[in-house]
Scaffold this active site. Sequence first.
Site, PDB file in Angstrom:
ATOM      1  N   PRO A 182     -13.592 -59.780 -44.841  1.00 29.58           N
ATOM      2  CA  PRO A 182     -14.256 -61.003 -44.404  1.00 29.58           C
ATOM      3  C   PRO A 182     -14.965 -60.888 -43.057  1.00 29.58           C
ATOM      4  O   PRO A 182     -14.449 -60.265 -42.121  1.00 29.58           O
ATOM      5  CB  PRO A 182     -13.115 -62.025 -44.322  1.00 29.58           C
ATOM      6  CG  PRO A 182     -11.866 -61.238 -44.320  1.00 29.58           C
ATOM      7  CD  PRO A 182     -12.159 -59.960 -45.062  1.00 29.58           C
ATOM      8  N   ASN A 183     -16.130 -61.487 -43.037  1.00 27.08           N
ATOM      9  CA  ASN A 183     -16.975 -61.645 -41.839  1.00 27.08           C
ATOM     10  C   ASN A 183     -17.728 -60.372 -41.451  1.00 27.08           C
ATOM     11  O   ASN A 183     -18.592 -60.428 -40.574  1.00 27.08           O
ATOM     12  CB  ASN A 183     -16.161 -62.173 -40.645  1.00 27.08           C
ATOM     13  CG  ASN A 183     -15.585 -63.541 -40.930  1.00 27.08           C
ATOM     14  OD1 ASN A 183     -16.323 -64.433 -41.328  1.00 27.08           O
ATOM     15  ND2 ASN A 183     -14.295 -63.705 -40.792  1.00 27.08           N
ATOM     16  N   HIS A 215     -11.075 -49.632 -38.326  1.00 25.79           N
ATOM     17  CA  HIS A 215     -11.357 -50.829 -37.531  1.00 25.79           C
ATOM     18  C   HIS A 215     -12.388 -50.470 -36.486  1.00 25.79           C
ATOM     19  O   HIS A 215     -12.231 -49.455 -35.781  1.00 25.79           O
ATOM     20  CB  HIS A 215     -10.089 -51.374 -36.870  1.00 25.79           C
ATOM     21  CG  HIS A 215      -9.081 -51.784 -37.878  1.00 25.79           C
ATOM     22  ND1 HIS A 215      -9.239 -52.934 -38.621  1.00 25.79           N
ATOM     23  CD2 HIS A 215      -7.965 -51.176 -38.324  1.00 25.79           C
ATOM     24  CE1 HIS A 215      -8.236 -53.019 -39.471  1.00 25.79           C
ATOM     25  NE2 HIS A 215      -7.454 -51.962 -39.320  1.00 25.79           N
ATOM     26  N   ILE A 216     -13.391 -51.279 -36.367  1.00 26.13           N
ATOM     27  CA  ILE A 216     -14.462 -51.030 -35.395  1.00 26.13           C
ATOM     28  C   ILE A 216     -13.906 -51.150 -33.981  1.00 26.13           C
ATOM     29  O   ILE A 216     -14.169 -50.316 -33.117  1.00 26.13           O
ATOM     30  CB  ILE A 216     -15.612 -52.032 -35.623  1.00 26.13           C
ATOM     31  CG1 ILE A 216     -16.182 -51.855 -37.034  1.00 26.13           C
ATOM     32  CG2 ILE A 216     -16.698 -51.863 -34.558  1.00 26.13           C
ATOM     33  CD1 ILE A 216     -17.082 -53.003 -37.479  1.00 26.13           C
ATOM     34  N   SER A 217     -13.147 -52.203 -33.767  1.00 26.51           N
ATOM     35  CA  SER A 217     -12.557 -52.431 -32.443  1.00 26.51           C
ATOM     36  C   SER A 217     -11.178 -51.777 -32.375  1.00 26.51           C
ATOM     37  O   SER A 217     -10.588 -51.435 -33.412  1.00 26.51           O
ATOM     38  CB  SER A 217     -12.431 -53.940 -32.181  1.00 26.51           C
ATOM     39  OG  SER A 217     -11.539 -54.533 -33.111  1.00 26.51           O
ATOM     40  N   TYR A 246     -18.421 -55.650 -31.679  1.00 28.31           N
ATOM     41  CA  TYR A 246     -18.686 -54.966 -32.950  1.00 28.31           C
ATOM     42  C   TYR A 246     -19.986 -54.160 -32.968  1.00 28.31           C
ATOM     43  O   TYR A 246     -20.305 -53.534 -33.983  1.00 28.31           O
ATOM     44  CB  TYR A 246     -18.673 -55.978 -34.100  1.00 28.31           C
ATOM     45  CG  TYR A 246     -17.333 -56.685 -34.235  1.00 28.31           C
ATOM     46  CD1 TYR A 246     -16.195 -55.973 -34.600  1.00 28.31           C
ATOM     47  CD2 TYR A 246     -17.198 -58.049 -33.973  1.00 28.31           C
ATOM     48  CE1 TYR A 246     -14.955 -56.604 -34.701  1.00 28.31           C
ATOM     49  CE2 TYR A 246     -15.971 -58.690 -34.080  1.00 28.31           C
ATOM     50  CZ  TYR A 246     -14.853 -57.961 -34.445  1.00 28.31           C
ATOM     51  OH  TYR A 246     -13.633 -58.577 -34.552  1.00 28.31           O
ATOM     52  N   HIS A 257      -4.176 -58.074 -41.258  1.00 25.46           N
ATOM     53  CA  HIS A 257      -2.994 -58.608 -40.574  1.00 25.46           C
ATOM     54  C   HIS A 257      -2.229 -59.636 -41.408  1.00 25.46           C
ATOM     55  O   HIS A 257      -1.203 -60.136 -40.955  1.00 25.46           O
ATOM     56  CB  HIS A 257      -3.429 -59.260 -39.250  1.00 25.46           C
ATOM     57  CG  HIS A 257      -4.482 -58.478 -38.527  1.00 25.46           C
ATOM     58  ND1 HIS A 257      -4.258 -57.208 -38.047  1.00 25.46           N
ATOM     59  CD2 HIS A 257      -5.796 -58.747 -38.244  1.00 25.46           C
ATOM     60  CE1 HIS A 257      -5.378 -56.744 -37.486  1.00 25.46           C
ATOM     61  NE2 HIS A 257      -6.315 -57.669 -37.597  1.00 25.46           N
ATOM     62  N   GLU A 268      -8.041 -46.297 -43.375  1.00 25.15           N
ATOM     63  CA  GLU A 268      -8.265 -47.646 -42.818  1.00 25.15           C
ATOM     64  C   GLU A 268      -9.145 -47.509 -41.570  1.00 25.15           C
ATOM     65  O   GLU A 268      -8.891 -46.640 -40.726  1.00 25.15           O
ATOM     66  CB  GLU A 268      -6.896 -48.232 -42.460  1.00 25.15           C
ATOM     67  CG  GLU A 268      -6.936 -49.594 -41.808  1.00 25.15           C
ATOM     68  CD  GLU A 268      -5.518 -50.080 -41.455  1.00 25.15           C
ATOM     69  OE1 GLU A 268      -4.525 -49.418 -41.851  1.00 25.15           O
ATOM     70  OE2 GLU A 268      -5.419 -51.097 -40.766  1.00 25.15           O
ATOM     71  N   ALA A 292      -9.827 -59.392 -41.138  1.00 24.10           N
ATOM     72  CA  ALA A 292      -8.599 -60.122 -40.775  1.00 24.10           C
ATOM     73  C   ALA A 292      -7.518 -60.032 -41.851  1.00 24.10           C
ATOM     74  O   ALA A 292      -6.335 -60.264 -41.551  1.00 24.10           O
ATOM     75  CB  ALA A 292      -8.938 -61.580 -40.480  1.00 24.10           C
ATOM     76  N   ASN A 344     -12.147 -51.311 -44.334  1.00 22.55           N
ATOM     77  CA  ASN A 344     -11.967 -52.172 -43.166  1.00 22.55           C
ATOM     78  C   ASN A 344     -11.643 -53.549 -43.735  1.00 22.55           C
ATOM     79  O   ASN A 344     -12.554 -54.277 -44.153  1.00 22.55           O
ATOM     80  CB  ASN A 344     -13.214 -52.223 -42.299  1.00 22.55           C
ATOM     81  CG  ASN A 344     -12.974 -53.069 -41.056  1.00 22.55           C
ATOM     82  OD1 ASN A 344     -12.003 -53.826 -40.983  1.00 22.55           O
ATOM     83  ND2 ASN A 344     -13.859 -52.961 -40.072  1.00 22.55           N
ATOM     84  N   ARG A 348     -23.623 -61.012 -34.528  1.00 20.57           N
ATOM     85  CA  ARG A 348     -22.809 -61.780 -33.583  1.00 20.57           C
ATOM     86  C   ARG A 348     -21.873 -60.831 -32.857  1.00 20.57           C
ATOM     87  O   ARG A 348     -21.561 -59.762 -33.358  1.00 20.57           O
ATOM     88  CB  ARG A 348     -21.930 -62.817 -34.310  1.00 20.57           C
ATOM     89  CG  ARG A 348     -22.679 -63.873 -35.060  1.00 20.57           C
ATOM     90  CD  ARG A 348     -22.933 -65.094 -34.176  1.00 20.57           C
ATOM     91  NE  ARG A 348     -23.903 -65.993 -34.790  1.00 20.57           N
ATOM     92  CZ  ARG A 348     -23.607 -66.911 -35.702  1.00 20.57           C
ATOM     93  NH1 ARG A 348     -22.368 -67.067 -36.089  1.00 20.57           N
ATOM     94  NH2 ARG A 348     -24.543 -67.677 -36.207  1.00 20.57           N
ATOM     95  N   ARG A 385      -6.315 -55.647 -28.365  1.00 27.78           N
ATOM     96  CA  ARG A 385      -6.703 -57.044 -28.536  1.00 27.78           C
ATOM     97  C   ARG A 385      -5.450 -57.935 -28.658  1.00 27.78           C
ATOM     98  O   ARG A 385      -4.367 -57.527 -28.250  1.00 27.78           O
ATOM     99  CB  ARG A 385      -7.635 -57.154 -29.743  1.00 27.78           C
ATOM    100  CG  ARG A 385      -8.900 -56.290 -29.564  1.00 27.78           C
ATOM    101  CD  ARG A 385      -9.862 -56.429 -30.714  1.00 27.78           C
ATOM    102  NE  ARG A 385     -10.419 -57.783 -30.790  1.00 27.78           N
ATOM    103  CZ  ARG A 385     -11.166 -58.206 -31.822  1.00 27.78           C
ATOM    104  NH1 ARG A 385     -11.432 -57.392 -32.826  1.00 27.78           N
ATOM    105  NH2 ARG A 385     -11.642 -59.431 -31.828  1.00 27.78           N
TER     106      ARG A 385
END
Length: 144
Positions: A10-11, A100-102, A23, A80, A98, A77, A74, A18, A107
């Site tokens: 998602p997103n 993750h960009i960040s 990102y 989690h 897996e 959300a 990826n 954005r 975080r």
Amino acid sequence: MKKILLLNGPNLNLLGQRQPEIYGRETLADVVDTCTTLARSLGLDLMALQSNREYELIDAIHAARGTVAGILVNPGAFTHTSVALLDALNAFEGPVIEVHISNIHKRESFRHHSYVSLRAEGVIAGCGVQGYELAVARLARLLG
Ligand code: CA2
């Protein structure tokens, strides 16, 4: 040519539009293009799906059983929250990486735990969108 599947949750369709400070500026289409070219150079045929719907990602993992050699994911959300995604990946026989960009560990604490990591052979986080290329290279090595 072995097939690999790149899944984005998602997103991630908003990539490049954005929050570039987190990102980056590349779009998801850029990422898919780069990974497709890299995968082909490593003898792999990459297919990609982004969805904001948990069940579509699960259905894609089910469809990958017996047809796809490895998965890059990826989960956004859902990383989690989704035991369902973990269960689907546990029913897939090939390697899973897996991405993750960040750096999720730098975080909020709710991002520190990943259900998908219980299944993944490898986890790449905090390398920006380059993490997807690192994941393709790792999958190629595991499948070689
Ligand atoms: O760092 C990652 O790749 C994440 O998987 C991204 C997820 C986040 O929930 C995870 O904790 C870490 C969020 C994806 C949102 O993607 C956007 C991209 C551009 C603009 C807005 C959102």
